[in-house]
Design a protein around this motif. Structure first.
Motif, PDB file in Angstrom:
ATOM      1  N   ALA A  10      -3.411   7.911   5.170  1.00 22.87           N
ATOM      2  CA  ALA A  10      -3.515   7.312   3.838  1.00 22.87           C
ATOM      3  C   ALA A  10      -3.200   5.813   3.890  1.00 22.87           C
ATOM      4  CB  ALA A  10      -2.573   8.014   2.863  1.00 22.87           C
ATOM      5  N   LEU A  11      -2.224   5.435   4.688  1.00 25.05           N
ATOM      6  CA  LEU A  11      -1.904   4.012   4.834  1.00 25.05           C
ATOM      7  C   LEU A  11      -3.063   3.247   5.461  1.00 25.05           C
ATOM      8  CD1 LEU A  11       1.814   4.099   5.999  1.00 25.05           C
ATOM      9  CD2 LEU A  11       0.916   3.081   3.898  1.00 25.05           C
ATOM     10  N   GLY A  66      -6.392  -0.801   4.913  1.00 26.14           N
ATOM     11  CA  GLY A  66      -7.455  -1.367   5.736  1.00 26.14           C
ATOM     12  C   GLY A  66      -6.987  -1.702   7.151  1.00 26.14           C
ATOM     13  N   MET A  67      -5.766  -1.345   7.495  1.00 25.39           N
ATOM     14  CA  MET A  67      -5.239  -1.593   8.834  1.00 25.39           C
ATOM     15  C   MET A  67      -5.524  -0.394   9.727  1.00 25.39           C
ATOM     16  SD  MET A  67      -1.523  -3.251   8.362  1.00 25.39           S
ATOM     17  CE  MET A  67      -1.259  -4.756   7.478  1.00 25.39           C
ATOM     18  N   SER A  68      -5.525  -0.653  11.011  1.00 25.35           N
ATOM     19  CA  SER A  68      -5.727   0.438  11.965  1.00 25.35           C
ATOM     20  C   SER A  68      -4.408   1.177  12.194  1.00 25.35           C
ATOM     21  CB  SER A  68      -6.225  -0.125  13.298  1.00 25.35           C
ATOM     22  OG  SER A  68      -5.190  -0.884  13.904  1.00 25.35           O
ATOM     23  N   ASN A  69      -4.527   2.400  12.736  1.00 19.75           N
ATOM     24  CA  ASN A  69      -3.326   3.153  13.121  1.00 19.75           C
ATOM     25  C   ASN A  69      -2.455   2.321  14.050  1.00 19.75           C
ATOM     26  OD1 ASN A  69      -4.218   5.354  11.720  1.00 19.75           O
ATOM     27  ND2 ASN A  69      -4.658   6.605  13.513  1.00 19.75           N
ATOM     28  N   ALA A 110       0.848  -1.203   0.000  1.00 19.68           N
ATOM     29  CA  ALA A 110       0.000   0.000   0.000  1.00 19.68           C
ATOM     30  C   ALA A 110       0.879   1.247   0.000  1.00 19.68           C
ATOM     31  CB  ALA A 110      -0.934  -0.012   1.207  1.00 19.68           C
ATOM     32  N   ALA A 111       1.930   1.245   0.808  1.00 20.47           N
ATOM     33  CA  ALA A 111       2.839   2.397   0.852  1.00 20.47           C
ATOM     34  C   ALA A 111       3.497   2.615  -0.507  1.00 20.47           C
ATOM     35  CB  ALA A 111       3.900   2.187   1.933  1.00 20.47           C
ATOM     36  N   LEU A 112       3.902   1.537  -1.145  1.00 17.61           N
ATOM     37  CA  LEU A 112       4.531   1.650  -2.460  1.00 17.61           C
ATOM     38  C   LEU A 112       3.568   2.240  -3.488  1.00 17.61           C
ATOM     39  CD1 LEU A 112       7.121   1.126  -4.057  1.00 17.61           C
ATOM     40  CD2 LEU A 112       6.259  -1.169  -4.532  1.00 17.61           C
ATOM     41  N   ARG A 113       2.311   1.811  -3.460  1.00 23.99           N
ATOM     42  CA  ARG A 113       1.316   2.370  -4.389  1.00 23.99           C
ATOM     43  C   ARG A 113       1.112   3.868  -4.124  1.00 23.99           C
ATOM     44  NH1 ARG A 113      -1.021  -2.494  -3.220  1.00 23.99           N
ATOM     45  NH2 ARG A 113      -2.585  -1.588  -1.857  1.00 23.99           N
ATOM     46  N   LEU A 114       1.084   4.239  -2.857  1.00 25.30           N
ATOM     47  CA  LEU A 114       0.923   5.656  -2.521  1.00 25.30           C
ATOM     48  C   LEU A 114       2.111   6.473  -3.011  1.00 25.30           C
ATOM     49  CD1 LEU A 114      -0.528   5.309   1.076  1.00 25.30           C
ATOM     50  CD2 LEU A 114      -1.699   6.353  -0.890  1.00 25.30           C
TER      51      LEU A 114
END
Length: 179
Positions: A28-29, A34-37, A11-15
């Protein structure tokens, strides 16, 4: 647990690919993965921790793609193969390559050095044997691989056809290291 970590790194890479390093925020992550903080902080400690792990993961994959070239063939053949493997890895993984070039300050120098150690050892052994031009270890990446790095930078900017020039780039790297 490894799947969740990898899912977050993906997800980070896509962002990063969509909006650069600044696009990667915890919010954004959370939304993208779909993960929590709490889960993000648990796995990585911080946004910087996400970048550090993404860098290590991407760099490891890049080095792993190159190392099969380092065998007992004549050194210039192996160097040519290593260069082509690097260029092919970049072409197949432009998001990871773009991240590596954009975020060098997120690398753990000791981990990066350890990951690269087998490659460096192979080169130093071939230089000591006179099979390759002797260059100081610090010069291997900027001097010997300079043509490849500059070509990759231009490819990642969209102004260079890496596929069309890969043979020429590999020849240039070999020419620098020819004894």
């Amino acid at each position: 647990m490894a799947d969740r970590r990898q899912s977050l790194l993906d997800a980070a890479l896509r962002l990063v690919d969509e909006g650069g390093l600044d696009a990667v925020t915890i919010a954004a992550l959370t939304e993208r993965s779909g993960m929590s903080n709490g889960s993000i902080y648990h796995h990585f400690g911080s946004r910087a921790g996400v970048f550090a792990q993404l860098y290590a993961d991407s760099y490891g994959r890049c080095v792993a793609a190159m190392t099969p070239a380092l065998d007992d063939r004549p050194a210039t053949e192996a160097v040519r193969d290593l260069t082509l493997r690097y260029l092919d890895w970049v072409a197949a993984n432009p998001s990871r390559a773009r991240f590596l070039y954009a975020a060098p300050d997120h690398a753990d120098p000791a981990a990066k050095q350890a990951e690269f150690a087998p490659v460096l050892t192979w080169f130093l052994d071939r230089m000591a044997a006179g099979e390759l031009r002797a260059v100081p270890p610090w010069a291997l990446e900027p001097v010997a691989m300079g043509p490849a790095h500059e070509s990759v930078r231009r490819f990642l900017l969209g102004v260079f056809d890496l596929a069309a020039a890969r043979e020429l780039v590999a020849d240039a790297v070999c020419a620098v290291l020819r004894p």
